[in-house]
Write a protein that holds these residues in place. Structure first.
Motif, PDB file in Angstrom:
ATOM      1  N   LYS A 229       0.815  -1.179  -0.042  1.00 36.67           N
ATOM      2  CA  LYS A 229      -0.101   0.037  -0.139  1.00 36.67           C
ATOM      3  C   LYS A 229       0.895   1.134   0.113  1.00 36.67           C
ATOM      4  O   LYS A 229       0.506   2.196  -0.801  1.00 36.67           O
ATOM      5  N   LYS A 230       1.834   1.227   0.582  1.00 35.33           N
ATOM      6  CA  LYS A 230       2.694   2.452   1.163  1.00 35.33           C
ATOM      7  C   LYS A 230       3.600   2.549  -0.480  1.00 35.33           C
ATOM      8  O   LYS A 230       3.600   3.828  -1.010  1.00 35.33           O
ATOM      9  N   GLN A 231       3.870   1.623  -1.076  1.00 30.58           N
ATOM     10  CA  GLN A 231       4.497   1.317  -2.520  1.00 30.58           C
ATOM     11  C   GLN A 231       3.655   2.107  -3.270  1.00 30.58           C
ATOM     12  O   GLN A 231       3.813   3.014  -4.283  1.00 30.58           O
ATOM     13  N   LEU A 232       2.436   1.617  -3.536  1.00 33.06           N
ATOM     14  CA  LEU A 232       1.181   2.356  -4.356  1.00 33.06           C
ATOM     15  C   LEU A 232       1.009   3.575  -4.223  1.00 33.06           C
ATOM     16  O   LEU A 232       1.042   4.439  -5.022  1.00 33.06           O
ATOM     17  N   ALA A 233       0.973   4.081  -2.867  1.00 39.27           N
ATOM     18  CA  ALA A 233       0.719   5.583  -2.396  1.00 39.27           C
ATOM     19  C   ALA A 233       1.919   6.287  -3.002  1.00 39.27           C
ATOM     20  O   ALA A 233       1.737   7.553  -3.501  1.00 39.27           O
ATOM     21  N   GLU A 234       3.222   6.018  -2.923  1.00 38.22           N
ATOM     22  CA  GLU A 234       4.512   6.700  -3.459  1.00 38.22           C
ATOM     23  C   GLU A 234       4.265   6.893  -5.015  1.00 38.22           C
ATOM     24  O   GLU A 234       4.475   7.713  -5.615  1.00 38.22           O
ATOM     25  N   ASN A 235       3.853   5.746  -5.574  1.00 36.58           N
ATOM     26  CA  ASN A 235       3.545   5.705  -7.025  1.00 36.58           C
ATOM     27  C   ASN A 235       2.681   6.644  -7.342  1.00 36.58           C
ATOM     28  O   ASN A 235       2.866   7.509  -8.706  1.00 36.58           O
ATOM     29  N   VAL A 236       1.559   6.916  -6.726  1.00 37.24           N
ATOM     30  CA  VAL A 236       0.564   7.713  -6.781  1.00 37.24           C
ATOM     31  C   VAL A 236       1.018   9.204  -7.028  1.00 37.24           C
ATOM     32  O   VAL A 236       0.702   9.848  -7.528  1.00 37.24           O
ATOM     33  N   LYS A 237       1.769   9.590  -5.819  1.00 38.49           N
ATOM     34  CA  LYS A 237       2.341  10.630  -5.766  1.00 38.49           C
ATOM     35  C   LYS A 237       3.223  11.407  -6.995  1.00 38.49           C
ATOM     36  O   LYS A 237       2.961  12.339  -7.159  1.00 38.49           O
ATOM     37  N   GLN A 238       3.917  10.295  -7.210  1.00 39.55           N
ATOM     38  CA  GLN A 238       4.881  10.695  -8.455  1.00 39.55           C
ATOM     39  C   GLN A 238       4.319  10.901  -9.642  1.00 39.55           C
ATOM     40  O   GLN A 238       4.706  11.894 -10.401  1.00 39.55           O
ATOM     41  N   LEU A 239       3.093  10.242  -9.979  1.00 43.59           N
ATOM     42  CA  LEU A 239       2.389  10.373 -11.021  1.00 43.59           C
ATOM     43  C   LEU A 239       1.498  11.556 -11.219  1.00 43.59           C
ATOM     44  O   LEU A 239       1.497  12.144 -12.248  1.00 43.59           O
ATOM     45  N   LYS A 240       1.083  12.031 -10.090  1.00 46.53           N
ATOM     46  CA  LYS A 240       0.358  13.282 -10.103  1.00 46.53           C
ATOM     47  C   LYS A 240       1.504  14.261 -10.158  1.00 46.53           C
ATOM     48  O   LYS A 240       1.094  15.343 -10.749  1.00 46.53           O
ATOM     49  N   GLN A 241       2.688  14.259  -9.753  1.00 43.85           N
ATOM     50  CA  GLN A 241       3.780  15.170 -10.033  1.00 43.85           C
ATOM     51  C   GLN A 241       3.938  15.562 -11.616  1.00 43.85           C
ATOM     52  O   GLN A 241       4.172  16.654 -12.015  1.00 43.85           O
ATOM     53  N   GLN A 242       3.851  14.229 -11.952  1.00 40.97           N
ATOM     54  CA  GLN A 242       4.265  14.301 -13.638  1.00 40.97           C
ATOM     55  C   GLN A 242       2.895  14.364 -14.322  1.00 40.97           C
ATOM     56  O   GLN A 242       2.953  14.713 -15.620  1.00 40.97           O
ATOM     57  N   ARG A 243       1.728  15.027 -13.756  1.00 49.23           N
ATOM     58  CA  ARG A 243       0.492  15.125 -14.284  1.00 49.23           C
ATOM     59  C   ARG A 243       0.102  14.096 -15.236  1.00 49.23           C
ATOM     60  O   ARG A 243      -0.660  14.299 -16.540  1.00 49.23           O
TER      61      ARG A 243
END
Length: 254
Positions: A218-232
């Motif tokens: 779950k933590k790994q997925l949350a970090e993935n989401v954070k990075q993808l949002k930064q990349q728009r």
């Protein structure tokens, strides 16, 4: 011969145990099978707005995983089962908060009523004068669902509702506004024929996992989401499915 048979039997049993263990430990990513969120383009090609988002989110997760397209009811059953499952879900009024909200996607999806553009302004106050097609089983909001003054017809699917709209059998369609607009274009219904949608509810899109998913994942997925949002990245995906005219009607916030 008995020795060979015994060895084959033992091998089969060990293989079944291994497969059962692998299946139990497998993580399922599930996307709702509904245009434009998730659909099959060809026998070996899946696509859709939410499907593509979830595909990006799950990249790099160190676990044996699969990504399925599932009807809404079956997807819900997966999340409530003992099978480790994650999905993208809109938090609406009938949302059952039995899952971990891993990360918000910063996209809001509107549900409401799309009506024909006329000379008269249509709002919630005078909506009772129109006939509205509501695809069977859909929930919009308590205000809409429990209003006995509204004239509602219940076709089985969105496509049936759009056919009724196209042939002037109904004045409007209720449901997920992105779905209505996407399918309208496929049926050659001009978006200019719609008035601005009457929005009854707005749900925020979340990545959710049930309690059977490991916390590390779950933590790994949350970090993935954070990075993808930064990349728009999520914005780029939505733009593939909706042009500016559709997004103006949709009133989607990112």
């Amino acid at each position: 011969m008995k020795s060979i048979t015994l060895k084959l039997t033992l091998s089969a049993l060990l293989l079944n145990v291994h497969l059962a263990f692998a299946q139990d430990s497998e993580l399922t990513f599930a996307t709702m099978e509904q245009l434009p969120y998730g659909f099959t383009k060809s026998p070996h090609k899946k696509s859709g707005m939410l499907y593509e988002m979830l595909e990006l989110i799950r990249q790099g997760v160190e676990v044996n995983a699969e990504h399925q397209l599932l009807p809404v009811k079956r997807l819900t059953n997966y999340l409530h089962s003992n099978k480790p499952t994650c999905s993208l879900i809109v938090n609406t009024y009938d949302y059952i908060e039995k899952f971990t909200l891993v990360a918000p996607i910063n996209i809001y999806l509107n549900a409401g009523v799309v009506v024909k553009k006329t000379t008269n302004d249509i709002s919630r106050k005078n909506l009772s004068s129109l006939t509205i097609a509501v695809p069977l089983g859909l929930k919009i909001s308590k205000e809409f669902d429990q209003n006995p003054s509204l004239k509602k017809i219940y076709p089985p699917r969105y496509k049936n509702a759009l056919e009724m709209f196209k042939h002037n059998t109904v004045d409007g369609i209720a449901g997920a506004i992105p779905t209505i607009l996407y399918l309208a274009k496929q049926k050659d219904i001009q978006l200019s024929s719609f008035a601005k949608p009457i929005v009854y509810s707005t749900g925020k899109l979340y990545l959710v996992c049930n309690n059977n998913v490991d916390e590390k994942i779950k933590k790994q997925l949350a970090e993935n989401v954070k990075q993808l949002k930064q990349q728009r990245a999520f914005k780029k995906i939505t733009e593939k499915y909706f042009d500016d005219s559709a997004k103006n009607l949709w009133a989607m916030r990112r």
